[in-house]
Design a protein around this motif. Structure first.
Motif, PDB file in Angstrom:
ATOM      1  N   SER A 140       0.741  -1.273   0.060  1.00 45.65           N
ATOM      2  CA  SER A 140       0.180  -0.022   0.063  1.00 45.65           C
ATOM      3  C   SER A 140       0.841   1.204   0.062  1.00 45.65           C
ATOM      4  CB  SER A 140      -0.919  -0.055   1.352  1.00 45.65           C
ATOM      5  OG  SER A 140      -1.578   1.069   1.274  1.00 45.65           O
ATOM      6  N   ALA A 142      -2.270   7.239   1.081  1.00 41.00           N
ATOM      7  CA  ALA A 142      -3.176   7.873   0.479  1.00 41.00           C
ATOM      8  C   ALA A 142      -2.930   9.429   0.134  1.00 41.00           C
ATOM      9  CB  ALA A 142      -4.499   8.003   1.204  1.00 41.00           C
ATOM     10  N   VAL A 150      -5.751   8.475  -4.605  1.00 35.42           N
ATOM     11  CA  VAL A 150      -7.263   8.271  -4.134  1.00 35.42           C
ATOM     12  C   VAL A 150      -8.340   9.439  -4.482  1.00 35.42           C
ATOM     13  CG1 VAL A 150      -6.539   7.001  -2.093  1.00 35.42           C
ATOM     14  CG2 VAL A 150      -6.729   9.675  -1.760  1.00 35.42           C
ATOM     15  N   PRO A 202      -9.694   1.245  -2.513  1.00 33.42           N
ATOM     16  CA  PRO A 202      -9.087   2.403  -1.758  1.00 33.42           C
ATOM     17  C   PRO A 202      -9.020   3.797  -2.571  1.00 33.42           C
ATOM     18  CG  PRO A 202      -7.526   0.921  -2.024  1.00 33.42           C
ATOM     19  CD  PRO A 202      -8.701  -0.002  -2.576  1.00 33.42           C
ATOM     20  N   GLN A 203      -9.211   3.495  -4.071  1.00 41.15           N
ATOM     21  CA  GLN A 203      -8.833   4.356  -5.086  1.00 41.15           C
ATOM     22  C   GLN A 203     -10.054   5.110  -5.256  1.00 41.15           C
ATOM     23  OE1 GLN A 203      -8.433   1.456  -5.545  1.00 41.15           O
ATOM     24  NE2 GLN A 203      -8.805   0.664  -7.647  1.00 41.15           N
ATOM     25  N   HIS A 219      -2.691   6.059   5.582  1.00 41.28           N
ATOM     26  CA  HIS A 219      -3.215   5.023   4.572  1.00 41.28           C
ATOM     27  C   HIS A 219      -4.565   4.865   4.752  1.00 41.28           C
ATOM     28  CE1 HIS A 219       0.894   3.373   3.328  1.00 41.28           C
ATOM     29  NE2 HIS A 219       0.992   4.005   4.439  1.00 41.28           N
ATOM     30  N   ILE A 220      -5.259   4.169   3.714  1.00 36.29           N
ATOM     31  CA  ILE A 220      -6.592   3.518   3.937  1.00 36.29           C
ATOM     32  C   ILE A 220      -6.671   2.155   4.673  1.00 36.29           C
ATOM     33  CG2 ILE A 220      -8.646   3.023   2.687  1.00 36.29           C
ATOM     34  CD1 ILE A 220      -8.040   5.225   0.660  1.00 36.29           C
ATOM     35  N   GLY A 258      -5.422   9.789   4.621  1.00 38.11           N
ATOM     36  CA  GLY A 258      -6.010   8.282   4.630  1.00 38.11           C
ATOM     37  C   GLY A 258      -7.351   8.104   5.503  1.00 38.11           C
TER      38      GLY A 258
END
Length: 338
Positions: free
Chosen positions: A36, A39, A45, A116-117, A189-190, A269
């Motif tokens: 990963s 984000a 994202v 997640p995008q 992050h997500i 994120g």
């Protein structure tokens, strides 16, 4: 290795906090971090906010699009979250720009995602000021706004909003979960922090934990190739590799959501605190094709990875609430559009 009494108490306290809609800082990620990237809005994202707003007659606020590809078509107030914004700030801005009104978010109604995008956050909100945007104020954001009774003919940009309006109307009339708004807690992050349950035949409840550095709920980074909620499957698969394919992992809903967004690329994120259940994937028929009823197992499948441990919930009130939520969830729904 079993958890100690003190560790059990700490985990149960954290679970109670999550069930009450609270959260906590994401200080570590147990799975998927190496696959990963942090984000970053406008890079990897996209977050969309969408507002469902009713007047006293239960008419819904709509805006007429100014974009060339959907010119003069109608949609809910919606748009992309900009760099440096929280999700609520983005919603207020979009409603003001497109409809002319000031608004106050009431609750998240639904979260939709395509990995997640791309994630869309649908809010129920109420008007607190401003005035309806008319054609004399038309600009690149929208042409005008109007209330729609949901019966009159209207050229819609997309019929996907009909489901969102229905969610909003049902919640407006009879809320099925407590008001849930994003918590101002940063995350790079997500990720999905998963409260993964197993309910035994005698209504005993277990929670899957990562053992080190202290027993805690597993947190996994979302992968671009999977739904955001696949993180729960990642934990189950690593903990129970042999029995994983004989079980189903279902995310039942979102307990709370954490987002900050003020530092571009560092706090863009999102952490989804979710409730999930591991259930036996029992066949409906036996080898002869006859209906087969197998009793529910009394205990969870054994952990095969020493990194993990099952912890049985001992606190009676907590156990009852987890049983209730596992059987009839009253949580913020998250929907994958994959």
């Amino acid at each position: 290795m079993e958890v100690t009494a003190k560790e059990r108490q700490q985990v149960e306290e954290q679970v109670e906090q999550l069930l009450s809609g609270q959260g906590s800082e994401v200080t570590l990620c147990d799975l998927g971090l190496e696959l990963s990237k942090p984000a970053t809005l406008r890079k990897n994202v996209t977050y969309i906010v969408c507002g469902v707003i009713f007047n006293e007659q239960e008419e819904v606020l709509m805006v007429q699009e100014a974009k060339p590809d959907c010119y003069k078509q109608w949609y809910l107030p919606a748009g992309r979250v900009e760099v440096g914004e929280s999700l609520e700030e983005a919603l207020r801005r979009e409603v003001k720009e497109e409809a002319g009104f000031d608004c106050q978010p009431i609750t998240l109604l639904l979260i939709q995602e395509q990995g997640p995008q791309w994630i869309r956050f649908i809010f129920l909100a109420r008007i607190t000021g401003g005035s309806m945007k008319t054609l004399t104020a038309a600009d690149q954001e929208s042409l005008q706004a109007s209330w729609w009774d949901r019966q009159s003919s209207l050229s819609l940009r997309g019929r996907d909003i009909l489901r969102l309006i229905d969610y909003g109307l049902r919640y407006h009339r009879s809320p099925w979960h407590g008001a849930s708004l994003p918590l101002d807690l940063s995350c790079r992050h997500i990720v999905q922090r998963t409260l993964l349950l197993f309910v035994g035949a005698e209504k005993r409840v277990w929670i899957l934990l990562v053992q080190a550095p202290t027993p805690h709920l597993p947190t996994a980074a979302a992968l671009r190739t999977h739904a955001v909620t696949w993180a729960a499957n990642m934990a189950a698969q690593e903990a129970l590799p042999a029995s994983y394919y004989n079980h189903d992992v279902a995310t039942l809903g979102v307990l709370s959501l954490q987002h900050n967004g003020r530092q571009h690329g560092r706090t863009d994120g999102v952490c989804f605190n979710t409730l999930a259940a591991l259930t036996p994937d029992r066949p409906q028929r036996d080898e002869d094709g006859l209906a087969a009823e197998r009793p529910a197992p009394a205990t969870p499948p054994p952990v095969e990875n020493p990194r993990y441990v099952w912890m049985e919930v001992q606190a009676p009130a907590l156990r009852e609430e987890l049983l209730r939520q596992s059987q009839n969830p009253t949580l913020l729904p998250i929907q994958s559009l994959y």
